[in-house]
Design a protein around this motif. Structure first.
Motif, PDB file in Angstrom:
ATOM      1  N   UNK A 411       0.864  -1.177   0.000  1.00  0.00           N
ATOM      2  CA  UNK A 411       0.000   0.000   0.000  1.00  0.00           C
ATOM      3  C   UNK A 411       0.902   1.229   0.000  1.00  0.00           C
ATOM      4  N   UNK A 412       1.082   1.835  -1.167  1.00  0.00           N
ATOM      5  CA  UNK A 412       2.039   2.924  -1.302  1.00  0.00           C
ATOM      6  C   UNK A 412       1.530   4.203  -0.649  1.00  0.00           C
ATOM      7  N   UNK A 413       2.473   4.975  -0.118  1.00  0.00           N
ATOM      8  CA  UNK A 413       2.156   6.234   0.536  1.00  0.00           C
ATOM      9  C   UNK A 413       3.191   6.508   1.603  1.00  0.00           C
ATOM     10  N   UNK A 414       3.038   7.616   2.355  1.00  0.00           N
ATOM     11  CA  UNK A 414       3.945   7.844   3.469  1.00  0.00           C
ATOM     12  C   UNK A 414       3.704   6.728   4.479  1.00  0.00           C
ATOM     13  N   UNK A 415       4.813   6.164   5.033  1.00  0.00           N
ATOM     14  CA  UNK A 415       4.706   4.945   5.832  1.00  0.00           C
ATOM     15  C   UNK A 415       4.031   3.838   5.026  1.00  0.00           C
ATOM     16  N   UNK A 416       4.573   3.561   3.850  1.00  0.00           N
ATOM     17  CA  UNK A 416       4.078   2.473   3.006  1.00  0.00           C
ATOM     18  C   UNK A 416       3.930   1.196   3.827  1.00  0.00           C
ATOM     19  N   UNK A 417       2.816   0.492   3.592  1.00  0.00           N
ATOM     20  CA  UNK A 417       2.562  -0.770   4.290  1.00  0.00           C
ATOM     21  C   UNK A 417       2.698  -1.940   3.334  1.00  0.00           C
ATOM     22  N   UNK A 418       3.260  -3.014   3.833  1.00  0.00           N
ATOM     23  CA  UNK A 418       3.340  -4.265   3.094  1.00  0.00           C
ATOM     24  C   UNK A 418       2.519  -5.284   3.875  1.00  0.00           C
ATOM     25  N   UNK A 419       1.552  -5.901   3.203  1.00  0.00           N
ATOM     26  CA  UNK A 419       0.640  -6.819   3.891  1.00  0.00           C
ATOM     27  C   UNK A 419       0.680  -8.197   3.249  1.00  0.00           C
ATOM     28  N   UNK A 420       0.887  -9.200   4.079  1.00  0.00           N
ATOM     29  CA  UNK A 420       0.766 -10.605   3.670  1.00  0.00           C
ATOM     30  C   UNK A 420      -0.110 -11.298   4.701  1.00  0.00           C
ATOM     31  N   UNK A 421      -1.307 -11.682   4.275  1.00  0.00           N
ATOM     32  CA  UNK A 421      -2.289 -12.284   5.167  1.00  0.00           C
ATOM     33  C   UNK A 421      -2.570 -11.324   6.334  1.00  0.00           C
ATOM     34  N   UNK A 422      -2.287 -11.740   7.581  1.00  0.00           N
ATOM     35  CA  UNK A 422      -2.523 -10.857   8.724  1.00  0.00           C
ATOM     36  C   UNK A 422      -1.265 -10.096   9.146  1.00  0.00           C
ATOM     37  N   UNK A 423      -0.182 -10.305   8.426  1.00  0.00           N
ATOM     38  CA  UNK A 423       1.062  -9.624   8.767  1.00  0.00           C
ATOM     39  C   UNK A 423       1.074  -8.234   8.123  1.00  0.00           C
ATOM     40  N   UNK A 424       1.442  -7.237   8.916  1.00  0.00           N
ATOM     41  CA  UNK A 424       1.534  -5.865   8.424  1.00  0.00           C
ATOM     42  C   UNK A 424       2.928  -5.331   8.732  1.00  0.00           C
ATOM     43  N   UNK A 425       3.584  -4.796   7.711  1.00  0.00           N
ATOM     44  CA  UNK A 425       4.915  -4.218   7.871  1.00  0.00           C
ATOM     45  C   UNK A 425       4.851  -2.754   7.442  1.00  0.00           C
ATOM     46  N   UNK A 426       5.317  -1.870   8.310  1.00  0.00           N
ATOM     47  CA  UNK A 426       5.221  -0.431   8.058  1.00  0.00           C
ATOM     48  C   UNK A 426       6.619   0.116   7.809  1.00  0.00           C
ATOM     49  N   UNK A 427       6.815   0.704   6.652  1.00  0.00           N
ATOM     50  CA  UNK A 427       8.132   1.200   6.272  1.00  0.00           C
ATOM     51  C   UNK A 427       8.455   2.507   6.977  1.00  0.00           C
ATOM     52  N   UNK A 428       9.723   2.655   7.354  1.00  0.00           N
ATOM     53  CA  UNK A 428      10.155   3.848   8.089  1.00  0.00           C
ATOM     54  C   UNK A 428      10.769   4.916   7.191  1.00  0.00           C
ATOM     55  N   UNK A 429      11.056   4.581   5.929  1.00  0.00           N
ATOM     56  CA  UNK A 429      11.772   5.532   5.074  1.00  0.00           C
ATOM     57  C   UNK A 429      10.829   6.189   4.077  1.00  0.00           C
ATOM     58  N   UNK A 430      11.325   7.256   3.450  1.00  0.00           N
ATOM     59  CA  UNK A 430      10.545   7.942   2.421  1.00  0.00           C
ATOM     60  C   UNK A 430      10.120   9.327   2.862  1.00  0.00           C
ATOM     61  N   UNK A 431       9.814  10.163   1.903  1.00  0.00           N
ATOM     62  CA  UNK A 431       9.443  11.544   2.166  1.00  0.00           C
ATOM     63  C   UNK A 431       8.630  12.079   0.983  1.00  0.00           C
ATOM     64  N   UNK A 432       8.109  13.306   1.052  1.00  0.00           N
ATOM     65  CA  UNK A 432       7.262  13.825  -0.027  1.00  0.00           C
ATOM     66  C   UNK A 432       7.951  13.914  -1.387  1.00  0.00           C
ATOM     67  N   UNK A 433       9.283  13.798  -1.406  1.00  0.00           N
ATOM     68  CA  UNK A 433       9.985  13.804  -2.689  1.00  0.00           C
ATOM     69  C   UNK A 433       9.612  12.637  -3.582  1.00  0.00           C
ATOM     70  N   UNK A 434       9.063  11.586  -2.996  1.00  0.00           N
ATOM     71  CA  UNK A 434       8.649  10.425  -3.790  1.00  0.00           C
ATOM     72  C   UNK A 434       7.308  10.646  -4.485  1.00  0.00           C
ATOM     73  N   UNK A 435       6.635  11.736  -4.157  1.00  0.00           N
ATOM     74  CA  UNK A 435       5.364  12.055  -4.821  1.00  0.00           C
ATOM     75  C   UNK A 435       5.674  12.732  -6.153  1.00  0.00           C
ATOM     76  N   UNK A 436       6.229  11.954  -7.062  1.00  0.00           N
ATOM     77  CA  UNK A 436       6.669  12.486  -8.352  1.00  0.00           C
ATOM     78  C   UNK A 436       6.468  11.435  -9.429  1.00  0.00           C
ATOM     79  N   UNK A 437       6.271  11.880 -10.650  1.00  0.00           N
ATOM     80  CA  UNK A 437       6.008  10.969 -11.771  1.00  0.00           C
ATOM     81  C   UNK A 437       7.123   9.941 -11.907  1.00  0.00           C
ATOM     82  N   UNK A 438       6.747   8.686 -12.031  1.00  0.00           N
ATOM     83  CA  UNK A 438       7.707   7.622 -12.256  1.00  0.00           C
ATOM     84  C   UNK A 438       8.238   6.970 -10.996  1.00  0.00           C
ATOM     85  N   UNK A 439       7.931   7.534  -9.831  1.00  0.00           N
ATOM     86  CA  UNK A 439       8.436   6.965  -8.584  1.00  0.00           C
ATOM     87  C   UNK A 439       7.949   5.528  -8.391  1.00  0.00           C
TER      88      UNK A 439
END
Length: 518
Positions: A411-439
């Motif tokens: 699930x892309x966005x700030x604090x992108x989440x990766x979900x497999x079944x009931x497991x949820x992983x929350x990413x710690x990296x990234x910033x508004x600079x990724x809100x750009x074409x082609x990211x």
């Protein structure tokens, strides 16, 4: 880092009391002393007015302990008791008496709006009103107190949780929650710190270790995991000196349509830079010259059609395939994707228009291999799972999709989440600079490149999202967010890898702090 439910935190408290043979009052003293140490190390006796607002439960008790330590160290402190009801917790009452003995000033009782003090922008507000146990909205006059805090523009520090924020549901109104500048969370972060609906209440956060039982914490099954450098470093595969390009896998990127060949170029280059040994693309004829010129390191296969993909024919095996970037949704392309998916067992990363095809042609999803990785942006996700009521509902629906088809969903966005079944992983990296074409195309390339190198699908998703965000974070040291492009993110992947082995500077700061390097 584990993220636990409030029920697990309560259980951790009780087990800690039993195993360490301490009282709840002693644990409160320990926790609030850590908050004092955090403040004292930063203020160093500064002549600032600190206003500590305490509820009448255990969060308020923490505030009373903090006030006592601040008074004992010569700080200018005014303590307020927010009279939510006439029932006080036992630990609150104990620490109320201790504060009275330490201070010449009695805590001021707030019972209604007319009792609100004037607050200067130069003051510090400590919010110790409600903790994780909140079950209903605060009374109207207390909500107006929260709004009074915000209007004052004073720096607001919340203990454990911004008051009015629940751990497991979205607040009814944004005015019913303290907008905290900094939150000191006891032992673990809370899931609501990372959700789009609620993260605005937690500008920055830090975990305070209060010494809860480590065996319980180690054994607890988390409701989510916060992913930083310590979590991804063990994934890293060291290159053997006798390795060759075949050792690191062959990627196939399928995508592109007239005017959108750049998406394939970005994904292909990202796959190479992430470490894949070989990259081949399958594109419409219109992109052949451009792609061969832009990326001499890759191989190019073309469709019989000039402007869009209509018939995917690949005769050689690949280690991982990324599909969907710049693809378009022409009816012939949909038919080509259906035919292709029916024959696939290769690990897949599905993005962009290929996800839109899964949404509009529901039968396609049954053809994709298990543990395929989907990387939708919010609108693509909505088309895939339907509208959601709030972020908790969104996570629930994604879990249901993941379990039904055995998929990994990013699930892309700030604090992108990766979900497999009931497991949820929350990413710690990234910033508004990724809100750009082609990211997103770059992310698809990175994850596919990792898959091809032999990383497990879940590892590839977690590690790929981390590297993508870390590249942007390192770029932001020298660039404004507005200036970061998708190509810059690819250029920064090397630094993201190198940073895995950089030791953090010695600091009093926690390793985990929203908005800082992790």
């Amino acid at each position: 880092m584990k993220i636990l439910s409030k029920e697990q935190i309560y259980k951790a408290d009780q087990i800690t009391l039993k195993r360490q043979q301490i009282t709840s009052t002693e644990l409160m003293e320990r926790a609030a002393t850590e908050v004092f140490n955090w403040m004292h190390s930063r203020l160093n006796g500064a002549p600032v007015l600190i206003r500590v607002f305490c509820g009448i439960g255990n969060n308020g008790g923490d505030g009373l302990v903090l006030s006592r330590h601040l008074v004992n160290h010569g700080y200018n402190v005014i303590t307020y008791v927010v009279n939510c009801s006439n029932e006080r917790s036992n630990d609150f009452l104990i620490n109320y008496e201790r504060l009275r003995q330490a201070s010449k000033k009695w805590p001021e009782l707030l019972k209604c709006e007319s009792d609100f003090p004037e607050i200067s922008p130069d003051d510090i507000i400590v919010d110790a009103i409600f903790g994780i146990g909140l079950k209903r909205p605060a009374d109207d006059w207390i909500q107006r107190l929260f709004q009074h805090f915000r209007k004052s523009k004073a720096f607001t520090l919340s203990i454990d949780m911004p008051s009015g924020l629940y751990t497991d549901k979205i607040p009814e109104s944004e005015d019913a929650v303290v907008w905290s500048h900094y939150t000191l969370s006891f032992q673990v972060p809370k899931l609501v710190f990372f959700l789009p609906d609620t993260a605005k209440f937690v500008d920055r956060w830090e975990v305070i270790d209060i010494g809860l039982d480590q065996d319980f914490l180690n054994d607890a099954i988390s409701i989510a995991d916060y992913i930083g450098k310590p979590e991804v470093l063990p994934f890293y595969k060291i290159h053997d000196k006798f390795s060759h390009k075949g050792t690191f896998g062959h990627v196939l990127i399928i995508g592109g349509s007239y005017g959108k060949i750049g998406a394939v170029q970005l994904a292909s280059r990202a796959a190479l830079v992430s470490g894949a040994g070989l990259v081949t693309t399958f594109i419409p004829k219109c992109g052949y010259t451009a792609l061969q010129t832009a990326l001499p390191e890759i191989m190019v296969m073309t469709d019989v059609n000039d402007d869009f993909i209509s018939n995917i024919k690949v005769d050689q095996p690949f280690n991982a395939i990324g599909i969907g970037v710049g693809l378009g949704t022409h009816p012939d392309t949909v038919m080509a994707i259906e035919s292709f998916l029916k024959s696939q067992k290769t690990p897949l990363v599905i993005d962009a228009d290929a996800i839109n095809m899964l949404s509009s042609h529901k039968k396609l999803i049954q053809y994709i291999p298990e543990l395929t990785i989907l990387t939708p942006h919010p609108k693509e996700l909505e088309r895939l799972i339907g509208k959601w009521k709030d972020d908790f509902d969104k996570i629930k629906k994604v879990k249901r999709l993941s379990k039904k088809y055995n998929l990994i969903v990013v699930i892309k966005g700030f604090n992108t989440m990766i979900i497999l079944h009931d497991q949820v992983y929350i990413n710690s990296t990234g910033n508004p600079g990724l809100a750009t074409a082609g990211s997103g195309d770059v992310l698809t390339g990175i994850i596919t490149g990792l898959l091809a190198q032999g990383y497990e699908p879940l590892q590839s998703a977690i590690f790929g999202v981390y590297l993508h965000g870390k590249s942007a974070d390192l770029l932001a040291h020298n660039m404004a967010y507005q200036c970061i492009t998708a190509s810059d993110v690819i250029d920064g992947i090397s630094n993201a890898y190198t940073d895995l082995f950089v030791q953090p500077e010695i600091s009093n700061e926690s390793s985990y702090s929203n908005g800082s390097e992790n």
